[in-house]
Design a protein around this motif. Structure first.
Motif, PDB file in Angstrom:
ATOM      1  N   SER A 105       0.843  -1.195   0.000  1.00  0.00           N
ATOM      2  CA  SER A 105       0.000   0.000   0.000  1.00  0.00           C
ATOM      3  C   SER A 105       0.880   1.247   0.000  1.00  0.00           C
ATOM      4  CB  SER A 105      -0.939  -0.013   1.204  1.00  0.00           C
ATOM      5  OG  SER A 105      -0.214  -0.147   2.406  1.00  0.00           O
ATOM      6  N   VAL A 106       0.424   2.261  -0.775  1.00  0.00           N
ATOM      7  CA  VAL A 106       1.177   3.508  -0.909  1.00  0.00           C
ATOM      8  C   VAL A 106       0.182   4.669  -0.928  1.00  0.00           C
ATOM      9  CG1 VAL A 106       2.738   4.847  -2.384  1.00  0.00           C
ATOM     10  CG2 VAL A 106       2.948   2.361  -2.304  1.00  0.00           C
ATOM     11  N   TRP A 107       0.435   5.696  -0.086  1.00  0.00           N
ATOM     12  CA  TRP A 107      -0.355   6.923  -0.120  1.00  0.00           C
ATOM     13  C   TRP A 107       0.213   7.860  -1.183  1.00  0.00           C
ATOM     14  CZ3 TRP A 107      -4.853   6.969   2.052  1.00  0.00           C
ATOM     15  CH2 TRP A 107      -5.106   6.327   3.256  1.00  0.00           C
ATOM     16  N   THR A 108      -0.636   8.660  -1.800  1.00  0.00           N
ATOM     17  CA  THR A 108      -0.176   9.606  -2.825  1.00  0.00           C
ATOM     18  C   THR A 108       0.783  10.639  -2.252  1.00  0.00           C
ATOM     19  OG1 THR A 108      -2.164  10.952  -2.490  1.00  0.00           O
ATOM     20  CG2 THR A 108      -2.190   9.389  -4.336  1.00  0.00           C
ATOM     21  N   ASP A 109       0.671  10.942  -0.952  1.00  0.00           N
ATOM     22  CA  ASP A 109       1.588  11.906  -0.336  1.00  0.00           C
ATOM     23  C   ASP A 109       2.754  11.212   0.375  1.00  0.00           C
ATOM     24  OD1 ASP A 109       0.465  10.888   1.991  1.00  0.00           O
ATOM     25  OD2 ASP A 109      -0.301  12.813   2.704  1.00  0.00           O
ATOM     26  N   GLU A 110       2.866   9.898   0.180  1.00  0.00           N
ATOM     27  CA  GLU A 110       3.939   9.078   0.732  1.00  0.00           C
ATOM     28  C   GLU A 110       3.923   8.998   2.259  1.00  0.00           C
ATOM     29  OE1 GLU A 110       7.589  10.406  -1.077  1.00  0.00           O
ATOM     30  OE2 GLU A 110       6.839   9.979  -3.090  1.00  0.00           O
ATOM     31  N   SER A 111       2.765   9.218   2.872  1.00  0.00           N
ATOM     32  CA  SER A 111       2.624   9.085   4.328  1.00  0.00           C
ATOM     33  C   SER A 111       2.823   7.638   4.752  1.00  0.00           C
ATOM     34  CB  SER A 111       1.221   9.518   4.774  1.00  0.00           C
ATOM     35  OG  SER A 111       1.043  10.889   4.602  1.00  0.00           O
ATOM     36  N   ASP A 112       3.055   7.459   6.046  1.00  0.00           N
ATOM     37  CA  ASP A 112       3.178   6.137   6.629  1.00  0.00           C
ATOM     38  C   ASP A 112       1.871   5.361   6.435  1.00  0.00           C
ATOM     39  OD1 ASP A 112       4.597   4.195   8.477  1.00  0.00           O
ATOM     40  OD2 ASP A 112       2.758   4.590   9.616  1.00  0.00           O
ATOM     41  N   THR A 113       1.956   4.083   6.120  1.00  0.00           N
ATOM     42  CA  THR A 113       0.773   3.266   5.828  1.00  0.00           C
ATOM     43  C   THR A 113       0.369   2.339   6.977  1.00  0.00           C
ATOM     44  OG1 THR A 113       2.147   1.589   4.773  1.00  0.00           O
ATOM     45  CG2 THR A 113       1.178   3.273   3.329  1.00  0.00           C
ATOM     46  N   THR A 114       0.924   2.540   8.162  1.00  0.00           N
ATOM     47  CA  THR A 114       0.607   1.645   9.274  1.00  0.00           C
ATOM     48  C   THR A 114      -0.893   1.576   9.533  1.00  0.00           C
ATOM     49  OG1 THR A 114       2.758   2.081  10.269  1.00  0.00           O
ATOM     50  CG2 THR A 114       1.067   1.148  11.705  1.00  0.00           C
ATOM     51  N   PHE A 115      -1.563   2.734   9.666  1.00  0.00           N
ATOM     52  CA  PHE A 115      -3.000   2.733   9.918  1.00  0.00           C
ATOM     53  C   PHE A 115      -3.746   2.133   8.718  1.00  0.00           C
ATOM     54  CE2 PHE A 115      -7.266   4.593   9.798  1.00  0.00           C
ATOM     55  CZ  PHE A 115      -7.727   4.246  11.058  1.00  0.00           C
ATOM     56  N   ALA A 116      -3.346   2.494   7.522  1.00  0.00           N
ATOM     57  CA  ALA A 116      -4.006   1.983   6.310  1.00  0.00           C
ATOM     58  C   ALA A 116      -3.960   0.463   6.261  1.00  0.00           C
ATOM     59  CB  ALA A 116      -3.358   2.563   5.060  1.00  0.00           C
ATOM     60  N   ASN A 117      -2.848  -0.093   6.650  1.00  0.00           N
ATOM     61  CA  ASN A 117      -2.711  -1.548   6.602  1.00  0.00           C
ATOM     62  C   ASN A 117      -3.672  -2.255   7.555  1.00  0.00           C
ATOM     63  OD1 ASN A 117      -0.755  -1.339   4.619  1.00  0.00           O
ATOM     64  ND2 ASN A 117       0.924  -1.314   6.084  1.00  0.00           N
ATOM     65  N   THR A 118      -4.135  -1.554   8.591  1.00  0.00           N
ATOM     66  CA  THR A 118      -5.133  -2.145   9.487  1.00  0.00           C
ATOM     67  C   THR A 118      -6.538  -2.062   8.891  1.00  0.00           C
ATOM     68  OG1 THR A 118      -5.626  -0.110  10.732  1.00  0.00           O
ATOM     69  CG2 THR A 118      -3.776  -1.467  11.507  1.00  0.00           C
ATOM     70  N   GLN A 119      -6.722  -1.181   7.928  1.00  0.00           N
ATOM     71  CA  GLN A 119      -8.035  -0.987   7.304  1.00  0.00           C
ATOM     72  C   GLN A 119      -8.214  -1.863   6.059  1.00  0.00           C
ATOM     73  OE1 GLN A 119     -10.349   1.198   8.891  1.00  0.00           O
ATOM     74  NE2 GLN A 119      -8.707   0.940  10.375  1.00  0.00           N
ATOM     75  N   ILE A 120      -7.129  -2.095   5.351  1.00  0.00           N
ATOM     76  CA  ILE A 120      -7.133  -2.934   4.149  1.00  0.00           C
ATOM     77  C   ILE A 120      -6.186  -4.083   4.437  1.00  0.00           C
ATOM     78  CG2 ILE A 120      -6.311  -3.067   1.767  1.00  0.00           C
ATOM     79  CD1 ILE A 120      -8.775  -1.601   1.688  1.00  0.00           C
ATOM     80  N   SER A 121      -6.739  -5.183   4.864  1.00  0.00           N
ATOM     81  CA  SER A 121      -5.878  -6.329   5.129  1.00  0.00           C
ATOM     82  C   SER A 121      -6.128  -7.393   4.061  1.00  0.00           C
ATOM     83  CB  SER A 121      -6.146  -6.883   6.528  1.00  0.00           C
ATOM     84  OG  SER A 121      -7.500  -7.238   6.658  1.00  0.00           O
ATOM     85  N   ASN A 122      -5.108  -8.103   3.753  1.00  0.00           N
ATOM     86  CA  ASN A 122      -5.198  -9.186   2.769  1.00  0.00           C
ATOM     87  C   ASN A 122      -5.680  -8.717   1.407  1.00  0.00           C
ATOM     88  OD1 ASN A 122      -4.436 -10.982   4.836  1.00  0.00           O
ATOM     89  ND2 ASN A 122      -6.564 -11.154   5.503  1.00  0.00           N
ATOM     90  N   ALA A 123      -5.228  -7.537   0.974  1.00  0.00           N
ATOM     91  CA  ALA A 123      -5.580  -7.068  -0.370  1.00  0.00           C
ATOM     92  C   ALA A 123      -4.906  -7.986  -1.381  1.00  0.00           C
ATOM     93  CB  ALA A 123      -5.133  -5.630  -0.567  1.00  0.00           C
ATOM     94  N   THR A 124      -5.695  -8.633  -2.204  1.00  0.00           N
ATOM     95  CA  THR A 124      -5.151  -9.597  -3.159  1.00  0.00           C
ATOM     96  C   THR A 124      -5.167  -9.083  -4.587  1.00  0.00           C
ATOM     97  OG1 THR A 124      -7.318 -10.625  -3.379  1.00  0.00           O
ATOM     98  CG2 THR A 124      -5.819 -11.555  -1.731  1.00  0.00           C
ATOM     99  N   VAL A 125      -5.724  -7.896  -4.799  1.00  0.00           N
ATOM    100  CA  VAL A 125      -5.759  -7.324  -6.144  1.00  0.00           C
ATOM    101  C   VAL A 125      -5.105  -5.954  -6.112  1.00  0.00           C
ATOM    102  CG1 VAL A 125      -7.846  -8.557  -6.839  1.00  0.00           C
ATOM    103  CG2 VAL A 125      -8.055  -6.315  -5.788  1.00  0.00           C
ATOM    104  N   ASP A 126      -4.503  -5.583  -7.238  1.00  0.00           N
ATOM    105  CA  ASP A 126      -3.957  -4.243  -7.370  1.00  0.00           C
ATOM    106  C   ASP A 126      -5.107  -3.294  -7.676  1.00  0.00           C
ATOM    107  OD1 ASP A 126      -1.507  -5.398  -7.034  1.00  0.00           O
ATOM    108  OD2 ASP A 126      -0.812  -5.076  -9.085  1.00  0.00           O
ATOM    109  N   GLY A 127      -4.977  -2.077  -7.234  1.00  0.00           N
ATOM    110  CA  GLY A 127      -6.008  -1.085  -7.520  1.00  0.00           C
ATOM    111  C   GLY A 127      -5.875   0.114  -6.615  1.00  0.00           C
ATOM    112  N   CYS A 128      -6.928   0.911  -6.603  1.00  0.00           N
ATOM    113  CA  CYS A 128      -6.980   2.125  -5.808  1.00  0.00           C
ATOM    114  C   CYS A 128      -8.082   1.968  -4.774  1.00  0.00           C
ATOM    115  CB  CYS A 128      -7.246   3.313  -6.716  1.00  0.00           C
ATOM    116  SG  CYS A 128      -5.932   3.528  -7.958  1.00  0.00           S
ATOM    117  N   VAL A 129      -7.954   2.708  -3.685  1.00  0.00           N
ATOM    118  CA  VAL A 129      -8.847   2.489  -2.558  1.00  0.00           C
ATOM    119  C   VAL A 129      -9.895   3.598  -2.473  1.00  0.00           C
ATOM    120  CG1 VAL A 129      -8.969   2.188  -0.051  1.00  0.00           C
ATOM    121  CG2 VAL A 129      -7.036   1.242  -1.341  1.00  0.00           C
TER     122      VAL A 129
END
Length: 192
Positions: A105-129
């Motif tokens: 996972s990558v934020w457009t502003d390059e922020s830390d993704t720790t919180f994001a990773n708790t919201q999107i777990s086991n993402a198996t497809v590429d895409g946008c959120v």
């Protein structure tokens, strides 16, 4: 007008729930540092844009506002973004600035993704959120959706004054200087 007032009260309630501090919105606050139409919560400005664009187009549009698609780094910010979507007429989902590539996972502003990773777990497809009141979902990046932009108040400090044609003097004073009604204020109260 009623929508803006309702949104302001709703976001204030969310903000108080998570932090004990009220979000600032609209012209009634003396030290609003975000441009008109944006909501200030702590040191960030947020806006929901109802125009449906692809993820890349939405990011480009946010860039034209000197911002990025929103990065959500904590529960308070998730609550603010959800409130913007829930309170907006005819909007039930919007792009946020997170994309998934090879399960990274990558934020457009390059922020830390720790919180994001708790919201999107086991993402198996590429895409946008995208986000809805019920949670986050990975979707096709070309899908046209409304979107949420954000920027740091301090990145915005001089830019926002130019955007609003505000020529009034604004000062930043040391703690304890500048009483009620003074343009100087304690900027440390805005820090997270």
């Amino acid at each position: 007008m009623a929508f803006a007032l309702g949104l302001s009260l709703f976001i204030c309630g969310i903000s108080q729930l998570f932090s004990g501090a009220c979000a600032q919105s609209g012209p009634s606050f003396a030290h609003q540092l975000c441009p008109p139409g944006w909501i200030q919560v702590k040191n960030r400005c947020f806006t929901l844009q109802n125009q449906a664009l692809s993820f890349a187009q939405a990011q480009n549009k946010c860039k034209s506002f000197n911002s990025n698609l929103v990065s959500i780094r904590r529960e308070l910010e998730r609550g603010v973004v959800n409130a913007l979507i829930v309170e907006a007429p005819d909007v039930n989902q919007a792009w946020i600035g997170l994309s998934i590539n090879n399960t990274n996972s990558v934020w457009t502003d390059e922020s830390d993704t720790t919180f994001a990773n708790t919201q999107i777990s086991n993402a198996t497809v590429d895409g946008c959120v995208l986000t809805r009141a019920t949670g986050w979902e990975v979707a096709n990046c070309s899908r046209p959706l409304p979107y949420v932009c954000s920027r740091n108040v301090f990145d915005c400090f001089s830019i926002c004054r130019l955007e609003t044609n505000d020529t009034s003097p604004v000062g930043i004073a040391p703690i304890g200087i500048g009483g009620p009604g003074s343009p100087a204020f304690d900027i440390t109260s805005l820090l997270v």
